[in-house]
Design an enzyme around this catalytic site. Structure first.
Site, short mmCIF file in Angstrom:
data_model
loop_
_atom_site.label_atom_id
_atom_site.label_comp_id
_atom_site.label_asym_id
_atom_site.label_seq_id
_atom_site.Cartn_x
_atom_site.Cartn_y
_atom_site.Cartn_z
N ASP A 105 2.36 1.41 -1.22
CA ASP A 105 1.83 1.44 -2.57
C ASP A 105 2.74 2.34 -3.41
O ASP A 105 3.49 3.15 -2.87
CB ASP A 105 0.40 1.99 -2.52
CG ASP A 105 -0.29 1.97 -3.87
OD1 ASP A 105 0.10 1.13 -4.70
OD2 ASP A 105 -1.20 2.77 -4.08
N ASP A 133 -6.74 -2.91 -0.46
CA ASP A 133 -5.71 -2.72 0.56
C ASP A 133 -6.26 -2.82 1.98
O ASP A 133 -5.50 -2.97 2.94
CB ASP A 133 -5.05 -1.34 0.40
CG ASP A 133 -4.33 -1.19 -0.93
OD1 ASP A 133 -3.65 -2.15 -1.33
OD2 ASP A 133 -4.48 -0.14 -1.57
#
Length: 954
Positions: free
Chosen positions: A346, A696
């Site tokens: 990320d 996620d």
């Protein structure tokens, strides 16, 4: 869609008819299909729908049977070998030793059972995101109800701070902004409205929808419930987590150990059978003696200490990772880190500071560089490399004044300021609130107290406040008279202020309108620009548009500032019409969430180690590419970037071909992330995936190693992960990979050490049986050697530090065997070397003394000392052990040396040991001869290693 009153409208663009979902349909059509109205449902209708649709909660999957979960941890070939060794020891009547081995297997199972139990909480963590209460309209009246009671067709009201209770199609909206980073990964809240979105819009672009579990950061709205429970976007992601978990992958080490265990088991059985046949047919040994020899051979050949060493190595790695701020939730993942070949990361808060900073200021007369990062006001505004004095740069003063005064953010040291905590404070540029997922008041904080400044307010406004502090601007004395707050439609904020006394003359004693916001909205309100001398001049629109494009191409978020002086006695009212035109453009500020310097260095280290780094973000492609290039993830502006929309339309086979060459992914959804991970794994990559939001969690579950953020990560993400970073820092991932490589090296060292030890013992017994000699080792003496070396020598390798050049080696292939050809050759060589030396000392002593017990005792001493010498060879597999570090970097080695010598003295000279293990006292030669053999073993193995490196050209 159906017209049923309880229809649950799917949020995927490819399911509904008309080419889109409820987000793309007019509100009246959605209400009609849900058989409801803006007045909501009646109580009776809601009760009827509740019977059909069920409660608004995520279903709990059936829990696995605890007994079967526990027994499953014995289903491993290495545990089979361990249990086989225990059974053989029990057959030989060594009940204490058998009990110890059984205990090792039991401890391994208990550890795995406990860790698996923690992982099963991940789905419950996602369920906890459902809000407890909701404001719903029923029977024409507003009331508060438990969110679990909501049904499709209910009309719900939203306000600042609310957690959205179900998936809603918005009916009305006023300056609504919702923090959706847990779903979309975008670093700023999304502006929402009732107007239909595009039919093919991704989750992050469905501006007419409010999704369950997200948080309202500003504004108000009403919406109709279109999905509850498992039919919400969060419910869909929860299903993906479950599916990813069902398809969970073995770790590289478990695959290697399984393959290694199968081969070793077959080899032991084959050799034992061969030995029985030869002993019976050729030498006509009695069956009882042959069975005893076969049991001794099997016990000698089985490396029963290996599972314990692996567990100890992993456990020590967990402790070391914890000291490096990486918390391990699953033991095998520690080793898997060492095999990682691709890290998918990320952006916000992991690669970047998660603190907005002004990097560049552009005025009509000049361009200024701003140094320093984050919310700590350390740095300066530079003109030509020198600090810019505000008195000498009126153009800079005017821009800094507007950015700092037309601002609702405050900074305080250690969070002790008197700033207000307003989650719905307007954002100047229209892009929303904090890029983190926690309270904005936490931005700039640090879990370890490293940063002492705390932001209260919006991150972008915080960056502008810091800009004023760096420039030396003082906001004291400015009196705010009126304000036009930011909203998502006009995308600017304006304030009317009375300036301090020393500034009043510049405005003819009057007031000043200060405006900041999205550059296109500010530019269209300006007719002039401020020149370098501080005076208005005609607006050069083309020049400003080029400057905006240039800053945007650098990945900067751009804000523009303008002002307008009002004479004394003028109106003190302020509205949108009063700032519609005639403003004076002051300049632009380029803002960025700056990269972590340590992350840039860590990425370079990963590249040097042959590990690819890919950035997966919710940002737009241009911003993602610019940040990736600055961080060294890519080295060219032409590097490919894949967007979520492109992945959506791409067959998986094509994605598998492209994925290894793409290192920047933008505007991605949970499905896209899983597809990326699967594509990389299909090409043989071992993938580590980082994340912080619920979006996620599926990809973290699917990845070989899931890494969650400990500070801004959701509980669901942490529970789905294998590793949790306590500092949300990419450099910690790189340190964890280094630790994983060290642990794997130590496990290989243990195997390379143990197998020649077992091989030499087995070889001694095999040769003796084949030659028809008396056994050089009794089975109980084999047990003694295995026990003392497992207790003393083997464990020391788990404490070894990293070898030189550890992060200069490429990742090992995920499907490579545990032992390479070079290691196998070394194991064979050392097995023969130690076995031959043991046989030689046994025969020499037997011929010299004629006492079988004395010669067997000398043989045991030889095995023990030779293994001790070989331990030092194994401390450095990739380089020579003839170095200073071999004696000074692992103090556990010397504890083991002393312990082994003490145990051998006990074995040789204690009378009760003579009874238990058939040993006998020996003279000085019985010690000197094994010691000389040990020195010879060390030297010969080092020569072997040197020859191997020479052949490999190293």
């Amino acid at each position: 869609m159906t017209s049923s009153s309880t229809a649950q409208h799917d949020s995927r663009p490819d399911n509904p008819s008309d080419g889109g979902g409820v987000w793309s349909r007019p509100t009246d059509e959605v209400l009609r299909e849900l058989d409801t109205s803006e007045e909501g449902l009646s109580s009776d209708a809601a009760a009827a729908r509740a019977q059909e649709a069920g409660p608004n909660e995520l279903p709990t999957p059936p829990a696995p049977n605890p007994v079967m979960r526990f027994l499953s941890h014995f289903d491993d070939i290495l545990i089979y070998i361990l249990l086989t060794a225990a059974v053989l020891k029990a057959i030989m009547g060594e009940w204490v030793d058998a009990g110890v081995v059984f205990a090792v297997a039991l401890v391994n199972a208990v550890i795995g059972f406990v860790q698996e139990g923690q992982a099963l909480d991940s789905l419950d963590a996602i369920r906890s995101m459902m809000t407890a209460r909701a404001r719903v309209r029923r029977d024409g009246e507003w009331s508060d109800v438990d969110a679990v009671e909501l049904v499709p067709g209910d009309v719900v009201a939203l306000g600042p701070g609310d957690r959205v209770p179900a998936d809603l199609r918005l009916l009305t909206s006023s300056q609504l902004r919702i923090e959706e980073s847990a779903l979309t990964g975008e670093s700023v809240p999304s502006s929402k409205g009732a107007a239909p979105a595009e039919p093919d819009a991704g989750v992050g672009d469905r501006t007419s929808m409010a999704f369950s579990g997200t948080i309202v950061s500003g504004g108000q709205a009403t919406g109709v419930v279109t999905g509850t429970g498992a039919h919400t976007e969060i419910g869909r992601i929860r299903g993906m987590v479950s599916e990813a978990g069902d398809d969970a992958l073995d770790t590289p080490l478990t695959r290697q150990l399984a393959r290694f265990g199968r081969i070793l088991s077959l080899a032991i059985l084959g050799m034992a059978g061969f030995m029985l046949v030869i002993g019976r047919l050729v030498h006509e040994f009695p069956p009882a003696e042959l069975i005893s020899a076969a049991i001794g051979f099997a016990v000698a050949a089985v490396p029963e200490g290996l599972p314990a060493i692996i567990t100890i190595s992993l456990a020590l790695g967990v402790q070391q990772l914890a000291r490096r701020r990486a918390i391990t939730r699953r033991l095998p993942s520690v080793e898997t880190l060492g095999a990682v070949s691709t890290i998918c990361s990320d952006k916000t808060g992991t690669l970047t500071l998660n603190e907005m900073s002004v990097r560049e200021v552009v005025t009509a007369g000049s361009s200024y560089e701003v140094t320093g990062m984050g919310y700590t006001p350390e740095g300066a505004v530079l003109a030509g490399g020198e600090p810019a004095d505000l008195d000498s740069h009126p153009d800079l003063f005017a821009l800094v004044e507007t950015m700092a005064v037309c601002n609702d953010a405050t900074l305080s040291r250690n969070g002790n300021g008197n700033g207000h905590d307003d989650r719905s404070a307007p954002q100047a540029d229209g892009t929303g609130a904090s890029p983190d997922e926690g309270d904005p008041t936490d931005a700039g904080g640090s879990p370890d107290g490293e940063r002492t400044w705390q932001l209260v307010g919006e991150p972008t406004e915080g960056a502008l406040t810091v800009l004023g502090m760096k420039a030396g601007f003082d906001t004291a004395g400015y009196e705010r008279l009126a304000v036009v707050p930011f909203d998502s439609e006009h995308k600017f904020m304006a304030v009317l202020v009375r300036t301090p006394t020393d500034r009043a003359e510049a405005h003819e004693g009057g007031t000043e309108v200060l405006l900041k916001g999205a550059p296109d909205r500010v530019l269209e309100r300006c007719s002039h620009q401020m020149g370098a001398d501080g005076r208005p001049e005609p607006l050069d629109r083309a020049r400003w548009e080029a400057a905006i494009d240039d800053l945007g191409a650098q990945g900067l978020r751009v804000l523009a500032a303008a002002h307008l002086s009002r004479p004394a006695g003028g109106s003190e009212d302020l509205d949108q019409e009063s700032v519609a035109d005639g403003m004076v453009l002051l300049g632009l500020a380029g803002i960025v969430d700056p990269p972590r310097p340590e992350a840039i260095e860590a990425i370079a280290t990963c590249h040097r180690a042959g590990i690819a780094v890919s950035m997966i973000t919710g940002d737009h492609a241009g911003t993602a590419r610019a940040i990736a290039r600055e961080m060294g993830i890519i080295d060219s502006e032409d590097a490919p970037v894949l967007t979520g929309a492109e992945i959506e339309s791409m067959p998986q086979s094509r994605l598998e071909k492209k994925a290894p060459d793409v290192h920047v992914y933008a505007r991605t959804s949970p499905e896209h992330k899983i597809r990326i991970v699967r594509a990389l794994q299909a090409r043989g990559q071992v993938v580590a995936m980082t994340g912080d939001g619920v979006n996620d969690a599926p990809a973290l579950t699917r990845a070989d190693v899931g890494v969650a953020m400990g500070i801004k990560g959701t509980e669901a993400t942490k529970d789905a992960a294998d590793i949790v970073l306590a500092d949300d820092n990419f450099s910690t991932i790189e340190l964890a990979v280094e630790e994983g490589r060290r642990i794997y090296d130590n496990i290989v060292k243990a195997v390379v050490f143990l197998l020649p030890s077992n091989g030499a013992q087995a070889l001694v017994l095999l040769v003796a049986v084949l030659a028809g000699w008396a056994l050089p080792l009794d089975p109980v003496q084999v047990l003694w050697i295995n026990m003392v070396t497992a207790i003393t020598l083997s464990v020391t390798l788990a404490y070894e530090g990293p070898e030189p050049g550890l992060m200069d080696r490429p990742p090992r292939p995920g499907r490579a065997p545990l032992l390479g050809a070079r290691s196998l050759r070394q194991i064979a060589f050392v097995s023969v070397l130690i076995g031959a030396a043991t046989l030689a000392t046994f025969l020499v002593t037997r011929d010299g003394t004629g006492d079988i017990r004395v010669s067997q005792t000398v043989a045991v001493n030889t095995l023990a000392f030779a293994q001790l010498a070989y331990l030092f060879n194994c401390r450095f597999l990739h380089t020579t052990s003839l170095r200073r570090e071999v004696v000074g970097t692992n103090r556990v080695v010397w504890i083991s040396v002393v312990s082994l010598l003490a145990l051998q003295v006990l074995f040789v000279h204690a009378p009760f040991m003579h009874v238990l293990f058939h040993s006998a006292p020996v003279n000085w030669l019985g010690w000197v001869l094994p010691a000389a053999v040990a020195v010879a073993v060390f030297v010969l193995v080092e020569l072997w290693k040197w020859a191997g490196r020479a052949r490999a050209g190293r």
